[in-house]
Design a protein around this motif. Sequence first.
Motif, PDB file in Angstrom:
ATOM      1  N   LEU A   1       1.477 -24.452  -2.769  1.00  0.00           N
ATOM      2  CA  LEU A   1       2.386 -23.407  -3.238  1.00  0.00           C
ATOM      3  C   LEU A   1       3.116 -23.854  -4.499  1.00  0.00           C
ATOM      4  N   GLY A   2       3.503 -25.125  -4.533  1.00  0.00           N
ATOM      5  CA  GLY A   2       4.243 -25.619  -5.687  1.00  0.00           C
ATOM      6  C   GLY A   2       3.414 -25.808  -6.932  1.00  0.00           C
ATOM      7  N   SER A   3       2.090 -25.861  -6.782  1.00  0.00           N
ATOM      8  CA  SER A   3       1.239 -26.071  -7.956  1.00  0.00           C
ATOM      9  C   SER A   3       0.715 -24.780  -8.556  1.00  0.00           C
ATOM     10  N   ILE A   4       1.031 -23.623  -7.957  1.00  0.00           N
ATOM     11  CA  ILE A   4       0.589 -22.350  -8.524  1.00  0.00           C
ATOM     12  C   ILE A   4       1.239 -22.140  -9.891  1.00  0.00           C
ATOM     13  N   SER A   5       0.415 -21.916 -10.894  1.00  0.00           N
ATOM     14  CA  SER A   5       0.933 -21.716 -12.251  1.00  0.00           C
ATOM     15  C   SER A   5       0.568 -20.359 -12.842  1.00  0.00           C
ATOM     16  N   HIS A   6      -0.296 -19.617 -12.172  1.00  0.00           N
ATOM     17  CA  HIS A   6      -0.608 -18.259 -12.642  1.00  0.00           C
ATOM     18  C   HIS A   6      -1.244 -17.461 -11.519  1.00  0.00           C
ATOM     19  N   LEU A   7      -0.819 -16.200 -11.392  1.00  0.00           N
ATOM     20  CA  LEU A   7      -1.428 -15.241 -10.481  1.00  0.00           C
ATOM     21  C   LEU A   7      -1.512 -13.892 -11.196  1.00  0.00           C
ATOM     22  N   SER A   8      -2.654 -13.246 -11.095  1.00  0.00           N
ATOM     23  CA  SER A   8      -2.777 -11.886 -11.625  1.00  0.00           C
ATOM     24  C   SER A   8      -3.984 -11.217 -11.000  1.00  0.00           C
ATOM     25  N   TYR A   9      -3.980  -9.899 -11.053  1.00  0.00           N
ATOM     26  CA  TYR A   9      -5.155  -9.133 -10.652  1.00  0.00           C
ATOM     27  C   TYR A   9      -5.031  -7.737 -11.239  1.00  0.00           C
ATOM     28  N   ALA A  10      -6.169  -7.075 -11.363  1.00  0.00           N
ATOM     29  CA  ALA A  10      -6.191  -5.712 -11.898  1.00  0.00           C
ATOM     30  C   ALA A  10      -6.369  -4.729 -10.749  1.00  0.00           C
ATOM     31  N   TRP A  11      -5.615  -3.627 -10.816  1.00  0.00           N
ATOM     32  CA  TRP A  11      -5.753  -2.577  -9.812  1.00  0.00           C
ATOM     33  C   TRP A  11      -5.758  -1.206 -10.472  1.00  0.00           C
ATOM     34  N   TYR A  12      -6.319  -0.257  -9.738  1.00  0.00           N
ATOM     35  CA  TYR A  12      -6.518   1.106 -10.248  1.00  0.00           C
ATOM     36  C   TYR A  12      -6.273   2.057  -9.082  1.00  0.00           C
ATOM     37  N   ARG A  13      -5.368   3.005  -9.262  1.00  0.00           N
ATOM     38  CA  ARG A  13      -5.120   4.030  -8.245  1.00  0.00           C
ATOM     39  C   ARG A  13      -5.670   5.358  -8.761  1.00  0.00           C
ATOM     40  N   ASP A  14      -6.591   5.925  -8.001  1.00  0.00           N
ATOM     41  CA  ASP A  14      -7.190   7.203  -8.376  1.00  0.00           C
ATOM     42  C   ASP A  14      -6.233   8.340  -8.024  1.00  0.00           C
ATOM     43  N   SER A  15      -6.132   9.309  -8.935  1.00  0.00           N
ATOM     44  CA  SER A  15      -5.181  10.407  -8.743  1.00  0.00           C
ATOM     45  C   SER A  15      -5.573  11.349  -7.622  1.00  0.00           C
ATOM     46  N   THR A  16      -6.766  11.182  -7.064  1.00  0.00           N
ATOM     47  CA  THR A  16      -7.124  11.993  -5.898  1.00  0.00           C
ATOM     48  C   THR A  16      -6.436  11.492  -4.626  1.00  0.00           C
ATOM     49  N   SER A  17      -5.814  10.310  -4.688  1.00  0.00           N
ATOM     50  CA  SER A  17      -5.113   9.763  -3.528  1.00  0.00           C
ATOM     51  C   SER A  17      -3.964  10.680  -3.139  1.00  0.00           C
ATOM     52  N   THR A  18      -3.815  10.915  -1.836  1.00  0.00           N
ATOM     53  CA  THR A  18      -2.728  11.773  -1.353  1.00  0.00           C
ATOM     54  C   THR A  18      -1.685  10.998  -0.554  1.00  0.00           C
ATOM     55  N   THR A  19      -1.885   9.691  -0.380  1.00  0.00           N
ATOM     56  CA  THR A  19      -0.881   8.878   0.287  1.00  0.00           C
ATOM     57  C   THR A  19       0.330   8.690  -0.637  1.00  0.00           C
ATOM     58  N   THR A  20       1.398   8.106  -0.122  1.00  0.00           N
ATOM     59  CA  THR A  20       2.624   7.905  -0.887  1.00  0.00           C
ATOM     60  C   THR A  20       2.336   7.223  -2.215  1.00  0.00           C
ATOM     61  N   ALA A  21       3.031   7.639  -3.269  1.00  0.00           N
ATOM     62  CA  ALA A  21       2.685   7.281  -4.645  1.00  0.00           C
ATOM     63  C   ALA A  21       2.698   5.784  -4.920  1.00  0.00           C
ATOM     64  N   HIS A  22       3.479   5.000  -4.163  1.00  0.00           N
ATOM     65  CA  HIS A  22       3.579   3.585  -4.525  1.00  0.00           C
ATOM     66  C   HIS A  22       2.478   2.722  -3.918  1.00  0.00           C
ATOM     67  N   PHE A  23       1.621   3.281  -3.077  1.00  0.00           N
ATOM     68  CA  PHE A  23       0.597   2.455  -2.449  1.00  0.00           C
ATOM     69  C   PHE A  23      -0.541   2.142  -3.417  1.00  0.00           C
ATOM     70  N   LEU A  24      -0.943   0.873  -3.452  1.00  0.00           N
ATOM     71  CA  LEU A  24      -2.055   0.397  -4.270  1.00  0.00           C
ATOM     72  C   LEU A  24      -2.571  -0.894  -3.645  1.00  0.00           C
ATOM     73  N   PRO A  25      -3.765  -1.379  -4.030  1.00  0.00           N
ATOM     74  CA  PRO A  25      -4.299  -2.587  -3.401  1.00  0.00           C
ATOM     75  C   PRO A  25      -3.314  -3.752  -3.473  1.00  0.00           C
ATOM     76  N   VAL A  26      -3.190  -4.465  -2.368  1.00  0.00           N
ATOM     77  CA  VAL A  26      -2.202  -5.523  -2.186  1.00  0.00           C
ATOM     78  C   VAL A  26      -2.859  -6.884  -2.400  1.00  0.00           C
ATOM     79  N   TYR A  27      -2.101  -7.815  -2.981  1.00  0.00           N
ATOM     80  CA  TYR A  27      -2.570  -9.184  -3.248  1.00  0.00           C
ATOM     81  C   TYR A  27      -1.884 -10.126  -2.270  1.00  0.00           C
ATOM     82  N   ARG A  28      -2.687 -10.947  -1.552  1.00  0.00           N
ATOM     83  CA  ARG A  28      -2.123 -11.832  -0.540  1.00  0.00           C
ATOM     84  C   ARG A  28      -2.628 -13.261  -0.726  1.00  0.00           C
ATOM     85  N   LEU A  29      -1.732 -14.222  -0.494  1.00  0.00           N
ATOM     86  CA  LEU A  29      -2.059 -15.642  -0.477  1.00  0.00           C
ATOM     87  C   LEU A  29      -2.004 -16.133   0.966  1.00  0.00           C
TER      88      LEU A  29
END
Length: 275
Positions: free
Chosen positions: A92-120
């Motif tokens: 955990l202490g040696s992590i120096s960068h984290l990133s990922y790309a995500w895309y939410r399609d406008s056809t989604s009808t779930t709550t607006a803030h939901f998008l793919p989640v990143y987990r360690l």
Amino acid sequence: MNKTCLLLSSLLFSHTLLAFDEVLVTPNHPQGWEAVNVREDGLVEHSKIQPLFGDGSLLFATITETNGQDKADYQYLWQQSADVIDFPNRTLGSISHLSYAWYRDSTSTTTAHFLPVYRLSFYDDGGTPTDASDDVLGLLIWEGVYNGFNTPAEDSWVWPDITNDHFWVFVSQSAQGSGVIENYGSTLNDWINGTPVGQPGNPVIDLSANTFITGLNLGVGSGWGNTFLGYADAVRIRFGSTDDTLYNFEVCDVTPVNTDPDLIFANDFECYKAP
């Protein structure tokens, strides 16, 4: 497929030139990644519908026919041994960068803030490797809603640097049992140094710079409600200055050419057979 890659990240946001090891992840060569926790109303697969760099990305979709069944994850656990730590420098202490790309399609009808989640995925031996009674296992979880993405962009790729963002914790194993630590405003540095706590009754854990990071997980659901369609790609994690990997999710192992006589099918798309 591994290669050293240079990427002008200004394609998506203003940054300097980045160098990392790219790992091409395809259905034929998943490189350790696999679909997990896929329930009846969830889906994850490699898809050509919304490519980021090459010919594809990861597609996530949910519906809600049965409450709690709208879940799907895609996971890579590099910790495989039962008695030794396979990558002791990935902490955990040696992590120096984290990133990922995500895309939410406008056809989604779930709550607006939901998008793919990143987990360690993490494992902490409490400083006593031979004593399992104080072991803690769980997930450090990045969600957009706790990091300013209350109404994220739709129908476009978003690729944020999440290194210094907020992560909450789900404890899967500890002396105090399992469950969510209801503290959604703590950074990775806070979890190392501040020992954040949640609400009464939540597990209390003590992570440190020496807590081992054992894998990555992307996912959607559960309990989101209605429908979600989205994508994820370009998952990057760097430990220190040299252990730097970007996972690029594609459909084909090489660029498809329709005239090639020796074809296979991946996700219903024609691809070259991998050499």
